[in-house]
Design a protein around this motif. Structure first.
Motif, mmCIF file in Angstrom:
data_model
loop_
_atom_site.group_PDB
_atom_site.id
_atom_site.type_symbol
_atom_site.label_atom_id
_atom_site.label_comp_id
_atom_site.label_asym_id
_atom_site.label_seq_id
_atom_site.Cartn_x
_atom_site.Cartn_y
_atom_site.Cartn_z
ATOM 1 N N VAL A 1 -36.059 0.343 -10.168
ATOM 2 C CA VAL A 1 -36.449 0.665 -12.123
ATOM 3 C C VAL A 1 -35.229 1.272 -11.759
ATOM 4 N N ASP A 2 -34.921 1.091 -13.680
ATOM 5 C CA ASP A 2 -33.484 1.222 -14.296
ATOM 6 C C ASP A 2 -32.777 3.335 -13.771
ATOM 7 N N SER A 3 -31.607 3.168 -14.028
ATOM 8 C CA SER A 3 -31.460 4.582 -13.739
ATOM 9 C C SER A 3 -32.400 5.869 -14.912
ATOM 10 N N ASN A 4 -33.406 5.002 -15.819
ATOM 11 C CA ASN A 4 -34.189 6.582 -16.080
ATOM 12 C C ASN A 4 -35.293 6.037 -15.216
ATOM 13 N N GLY A 5 -35.597 5.124 -14.606
ATOM 14 C CA GLY A 5 -37.112 5.240 -13.668
ATOM 15 C C GLY A 5 -38.373 3.969 -14.244
ATOM 16 N N VAL A 6 -37.803 2.897 -15.014
ATOM 17 C CA VAL A 6 -38.044 2.200 -15.631
ATOM 18 C C VAL A 6 -38.419 0.330 -14.985
ATOM 19 N N VAL A 7 -39.157 0.234 -15.182
ATOM 20 C CA VAL A 7 -39.824 -1.319 -14.206
ATOM 21 C C VAL A 7 -39.271 -2.248 -15.399
ATOM 22 N N ASP A 8 -38.657 -3.014 -14.776
ATOM 23 C CA ASP A 8 -38.468 -4.445 -15.611
ATOM 24 C C ASP A 8 -39.300 -5.268 -15.584
ATOM 25 N N PRO A 9 -40.567 -5.527 -16.390
ATOM 26 C CA PRO A 9 -41.725 -6.446 -16.722
ATOM 27 C C PRO A 9 -40.884 -7.907 -15.787
ATOM 28 N N ASP A 10 -39.453 -8.350 -16.721
ATOM 29 C CA ASP A 10 -38.703 -9.818 -15.985
ATOM 30 C C ASP A 10 -38.859 -9.323 -14.217
ATOM 31 N N ASP A 11 -38.543 -8.460 -13.904
ATOM 32 C CA ASP A 11 -38.219 -8.332 -12.672
ATOM 33 C C ASP A 11 -40.013 -8.536 -11.873
ATOM 34 N N LEU A 12 -40.782 -8.466 -12.820
ATOM 35 C CA LEU A 12 -42.327 -8.254 -11.358
ATOM 36 C C LEU A 12 -42.652 -9.621 -12.043
ATOM 37 N N LYS A 13 -42.042 -10.710 -12.982
ATOM 38 C CA LYS A 13 -42.526 -12.033 -13.282
ATOM 39 C C LYS A 13 -42.138 -12.677 -12.531
ATOM 40 N N LYS A 14 -40.350 -12.169 -12.208
ATOM 41 C CA LYS A 14 -40.124 -12.982 -10.732
ATOM 42 C C LYS A 14 -40.489 -12.591 -9.776
ATOM 43 N N ALA A 15 -41.159 -11.566 -9.337
ATOM 44 C CA ALA A 15 -41.643 -10.902 -7.896
ATOM 45 C C ALA A 15 -43.370 -11.798 -7.593
ATOM 46 N N ILE A 16 -43.962 -12.673 -8.542
ATOM 47 C CA ILE A 16 -45.140 -13.403 -8.639
ATOM 48 C C ILE A 16 -44.828 -14.624 -7.979
ATOM 49 N N THR A 17 -45.806 -14.806 -6.602
ATOM 50 C CA THR A 17 -46.208 -15.217 -6.103
ATOM 51 C C THR A 17 -47.311 -16.189 -5.902
ATOM 52 N N PRO A 18 -47.493 -17.701 -5.707
ATOM 53 C CA PRO A 18 -48.858 -18.145 -5.498
ATOM 54 C C PRO A 18 -49.859 -17.434 -4.759
ATOM 55 N N ARG A 19 -49.456 -16.370 -3.902
ATOM 56 C CA ARG A 19 -49.829 -15.268 -3.327
ATOM 57 C C ARG A 19 -50.634 -13.951 -3.095
ATOM 58 N N THR A 20 -49.577 -13.249 -4.527
ATOM 59 C CA THR A 20 -50.363 -12.492 -4.967
ATOM 60 C C THR A 20 -51.684 -12.095 -5.338
#
Length: 393
Positions: free
Chosen positions: A123-142
């Motif tokens: 998360v950033d310094s305010n504790g917020v997740v970046d949706p782009d980071d989430l999108k990059k983490a997705i795999t066919p096994r998610t």
């Protein structure tokens, strides 16, 4: 000595109207809701009426509400239920965040030790997740994405609707822990784009020991409890009718006064920030605000004492305030007494000593401006003692 309770994120007092609603179901309407006779049918009707009230509150169907023993069970049910369902299709990857409640984190860590891969998003310094980071983490096994709606320690609101859209795009079940947002801000499962949602009664002036898991129609989830056919065969065990009725009553009260409550605690939060600025004076340089107003709900206000300035730990803060009549916490009540620094505060980029010296103020219906003034004065006293010791060195 004045007593001020500022730990409403840990639990809330049960409203008298909630107690009144529950009492008949302990003594008069006591039947087992699974029984087919009239005593059982009366209890069953009470459950289904309660289920409908709660479902309407989050814009869900009654059949999508599964009653549980509370937020922890709901989180575990969602994590394990979807994980093992996904495993049948060869999917064994879960995405969550570094700042989840331990009911989610520990469940994910258990699965990680037992054949699953888990991505813990930063998360950033305010504790917020970046949706782009989430999108990059997705795999066919998610097989599951789990991101909490509002953080229980710092109050950060996550972009749940945006994350939900990403999950829908990839066809991945999306769960959110809404224990700290339910009944405080709008929680509409359709607007949030969630497939599963956890909530608990005792955070909204209802009884302890009751919660629910929303499971969107069509979502495949493995059973968590095995035994009887209660909850449409999804969660075995005789339902606690009094607790369910109490939960529904607490929800009914929230639906009537949620906006009023929000405005009330916002005044308290804003007043505390200003009061601390005025009372602490030069000592403000020792404080770090972990709950910026534009990123968080007003129910939670979290500060750390900067370890680069003075050394003080959470126990000194918590016990010092408690001795002066002010009840607060250093984070989740579930980890109270732990000598480990808050994983949430550490995720913000704070050092270990600063993370250990954190205090959470959480406001409720019964608090007043006078309560806040008193709490700030005592907070100042406790920090000042440590500051004077540090300066003396």
């Amino acid at each position: 000595m004045r007593k001020v309770y500022l730990d409403h994120s840990a639990t809330t007092p049960v409203e008298s109207a909630v107690v009144d609603a529950m009492i008949p179901y302990f003594t008069k309407i006591f039947g087992n809701p699974s029984s087919v006779h009239q005593f059982g049918r009366e209890a069953k009707v009470a459950i289904e009426e309660s289920r409908e009230k709660i479902a309407n509150f989050i814009n869900a169907e009654p059949s999508e509400i599964i009653f549980t023993s509370g937020g922890t069970e709901s989180d575990n049910f969602a994590i394990f239920g979807i994980a093992y369902s996904g495993l049948k299709r060869g999917k064994n990857h879960i995405i969550t965040t570094q700042i989840e409640h331990h009911a989610v984190l520990d469940a994910c860590l258990y699965l990680q030790k037992n054949g699953f891969d888990v991505t813990f998003l930063k998360v950033d310094s305010n504790g917020v997740v970046d949706p782009d980071d989430l999108k990059k983490a997705i795999t066919p096994r998610t097989c599951l994405i789990s991101v909490m709606h509002v953080n229980n320690e710092i109050g950060t609101i996550q972009p749940i609707d945006e994350i939900g859209k990403i999950a829908r795009e990839y066809g991945i079940p999306f769960h959110t822990d809404a224990v700290q947002s339910f009944g405080k801000i709008d929680v509409n499962v359709k607007k949030l784009n969630v497939d599963l949602l956890s909530a608990s009664a005792h955070k909204i002036y209802g009884p302890k020991g009751i919660g629910f898991l929303y499971v969107k129609k069509g979502i495949e989830i493995e059973k968590f409890h095995h035994g009887g056919s209660q909850e449409a065969g999804r969660r075995a065990g005789t339902e606690s009718v009094p607790l369910i009725v109490g939960f529904a009553k607490a929800v009914e009260i929230c639906s009537e006064r949620m906006i009023k409550d929000y405005e009330h605690v916002k005044r308290l939060r804003d007043h505390m920030v200003e009061k601390i600025r005025d009372v602490f004076g030069e000592l403000n340089e020792f404080l770090i605000l972990n709950s910026p107003a534009d990123k968080t709900i007003p129910y939670i206000l979290n500060f750390s004492v900067n370890s680069a300035k003075i050394e003080i730990d959470a126990d000194a803060l918590i016990y010092g305030l408690d001795l002066r009549g002010v009840a607060v916490s250093n984070g989740s009540a579930c980890t109270s007494g732990s000598l480990k620094p808050s994983h949430v505060i550490m995720a913000l980029g704070r050092d270990k000593r600063t993370a250990l010296a954190s205090v959470r103020f959480s406001f409720g219906r019964g608090n007043s401006i006078e309560d806040v003034d008193y709490a700030v004065e005592k907070f100042f006293e406790v920090v000042k003692i440590s500051a004077e010791k540090a300066i003396a060195k």
